[in-house]
Motif scaffolding. Structure first.
Motif, PDB file in Angstrom:
ATOM      1  N   TRP A  93       0.625  -1.231   0.112  1.00 14.81           N
ATOM      2  CA  TRP A  93      -0.026  -0.039   0.069  1.00 14.81           C
ATOM      3  C   TRP A  93       0.695   1.267   0.091  1.00 14.81           C
ATOM      4  O   TRP A  93       0.180   2.375  -0.070  1.00 14.81           O
ATOM      5  N   ARG A 106     -14.737   1.523   2.901  1.00 11.27           N
ATOM      6  CA  ARG A 106     -13.398   2.184   3.636  1.00 11.27           C
ATOM      7  C   ARG A 106     -13.167   1.818   4.850  1.00 11.27           C
ATOM      8  O   ARG A 106     -11.924   1.156   5.442  1.00 11.27           O
ATOM      9  N   ALA A 107     -14.306   1.415   5.764  1.00 10.03           N
ATOM     10  CA  ALA A 107     -14.127   0.768   6.884  1.00 10.03           C
ATOM     11  C   ALA A 107     -13.548  -0.717   6.776  1.00 10.03           C
ATOM     12  O   ALA A 107     -12.578  -1.143   7.556  1.00 10.03           O
ATOM     13  N   ARG A 110      -9.835  -0.415   5.982  1.00 10.98           N
ATOM     14  CA  ARG A 110      -9.085  -0.149   7.543  1.00 10.98           C
ATOM     15  C   ARG A 110      -9.168  -1.349   8.604  1.00 10.98           C
ATOM     16  O   ARG A 110      -8.005  -1.456   9.021  1.00 10.98           O
ATOM     17  N   LYS A 111     -10.019  -2.046   8.213  1.00  7.26           N
ATOM     18  CA  LYS A 111     -10.016  -3.238   9.236  1.00  7.26           C
ATOM     19  C   LYS A 111      -9.178  -4.397   8.903  1.00  7.26           C
ATOM     20  O   LYS A 111      -8.498  -5.042   9.691  1.00  7.26           O
ATOM     21  N   VAL A 114      -5.244  -1.400   5.924  1.00  3.16           N
ATOM     22  CA  VAL A 114      -4.894  -0.578   4.754  1.00  3.16           C
ATOM     23  C   VAL A 114      -5.038   0.896   5.169  1.00  3.16           C
ATOM     24  O   VAL A 114      -6.041   1.349   6.003  1.00  3.16           O
ATOM     25  N   PRO A 115      -3.955   1.663   5.342  1.00  7.33           N
ATOM     26  CA  PRO A 115      -3.983   3.127   6.075  1.00  7.33           C
ATOM     27  C   PRO A 115      -5.121   3.785   5.469  1.00  7.33           C
ATOM     28  O   PRO A 115      -4.966   4.126   4.285  1.00  7.33           O
ATOM     29  N   ASP A 116      -5.625   4.621   6.100  1.00  5.93           N
ATOM     30  CA  ASP A 116      -6.749   5.625   5.658  1.00  5.93           C
ATOM     31  C   ASP A 116      -6.363   6.722   4.545  1.00  5.93           C
ATOM     32  O   ASP A 116      -7.017   7.083   3.754  1.00  5.93           O
ATOM     33  N   ILE A 119      -6.461   5.555   1.158  1.00  2.00           N
ATOM     34  CA  ILE A 119      -7.831   5.302   0.577  1.00  2.00           C
ATOM     35  C   ILE A 119      -8.264   6.669   0.003  1.00  2.00           C
ATOM     36  O   ILE A 119      -8.469   7.561   0.600  1.00  2.00           O
TER      37      ILE A 119
END
Length: 274
Positions: A93, A106-107, A110-111, A114-116, A119
């Motif tokens: 990433w 997106r959530a 993140r779970k 993957v760094p916000d 995204i």
């Protein structure tokens, strides 16, 4: 509290049927109940693994060749990660951008770690959360991708026959902009098997003032298939996109509201109709 929903002093008594797949419905039902809404799960779509797991394994093996990976839904994220083969390194990433159209996807990213900051989605306050809104935000990236002869991977679902399902609008925009596009199926969307009790509840929900929450047009189609000829003019619907609302009206729902696909907006829309 998820979605920022606050519990009201006077809960609504109108039943709300959450039609999302079973994997998603529990979280939504729980959140809406906390908001004082009589929410109940009636999944009108089932989700299954990819019909071709080999194609997904190949996509994992070539992830370092993609500059951006677009996930069409949270299920695309979940099943893509479940399909990761042993020994395959994690997605780099630091190089690839992850594209989404909504907060649920997106959530899910993140779970899985993957760094916000990696995204990309529609800009805050976008009037709709869809491919068009995503495109408005990532178009500047696309110009650079085309110049460098880069490729974008789209992770999506398939219909019951195994063919890629859903809109192809974003892929066409990328191709027209000179960007190479690969696509891989991570999961399959299927018609659920409803029990006699569920069918009875669905039929009652057509005439008892229930509100139906639709996040996918296929769920509406499945509802019409399991209850052919049913009159829906006395039922209400909340749709999470104008296209879904159009399908609901075509199915016979006379009262249809549109809400952003986040729990706070959906809860507010439901309360305004109850």
């Amino acid at each position: 509290m998820p979605g920022g929903i606050q519990t009201p002093q006077h809960p609504t008594r109108t039943k709300v049927w959450v039609t999302r797949p079973l994997e998603d419905s529990t979280v939504w039902v729980d959140a809406l109940i906390r908001a004082g809404i009589d929410a109940r799960a009636l999944p009108l779509m089932a989700i299954g693994p990819a019909p071709d797991p080999h194609a997904m394994a190949v996509a994992w093996q070539h992830l370092d060749g993609y500059t951006a990976v677009m996930f069409v839904s949270a299920n695309a994220v979940r099943y893509f990660w479940q399909g990761q083969t042993a020994g395959v390194p994690p997605i780099p990433w630091r190089l690839a951008r992850a594209w989404v159209t909504g907060p649920g996807t997106r959530a899910a990213l993140r779970k899985v770690g993957v760094p916000d900051g990696q995204i990309d989605g529609p800009v805050p306050g976008a009037s709709q959360l869809d491919s068009e809104a995503l495109w408005a935000n990532v178009a500047p990236q696309v110009e650079g991708l085309a110049a460098r002869n880069q490729t974008v991977l789209i992770v999506r679902g398939a219909d019951a026959t195994g063919r890629m399902a859903g809109r192809d609008w974003l892929a066409q925009q990328l191709i027209q902009a000179g960007v190479k596009v690969d696509q891989v199926v991570a999961y399959q969307r299927l018609q659920p098997t409803l029990s006699p009790a569920q069918l009875q509840m669905a039929a009652q929900g057509a005439s008892d003032g229930s509100i139906w929450l639709f996040s996918n047009s296929e769920a509406l189609g499945h509802l019409q298939q399991v209850l052919p000829g049913q009159d829906w003019s006395q039922a209400k619907a909340v749709a999470t996109h104008p296209r879904i609302a159009t399908h609901a009206r075509a199915a016979g729902f006379a009262h249809v509201a549109i809400a952003q696909p986040d729990r706070e907006s959906v809860a507010a829309s439901i309360k305004s109709m109850a």
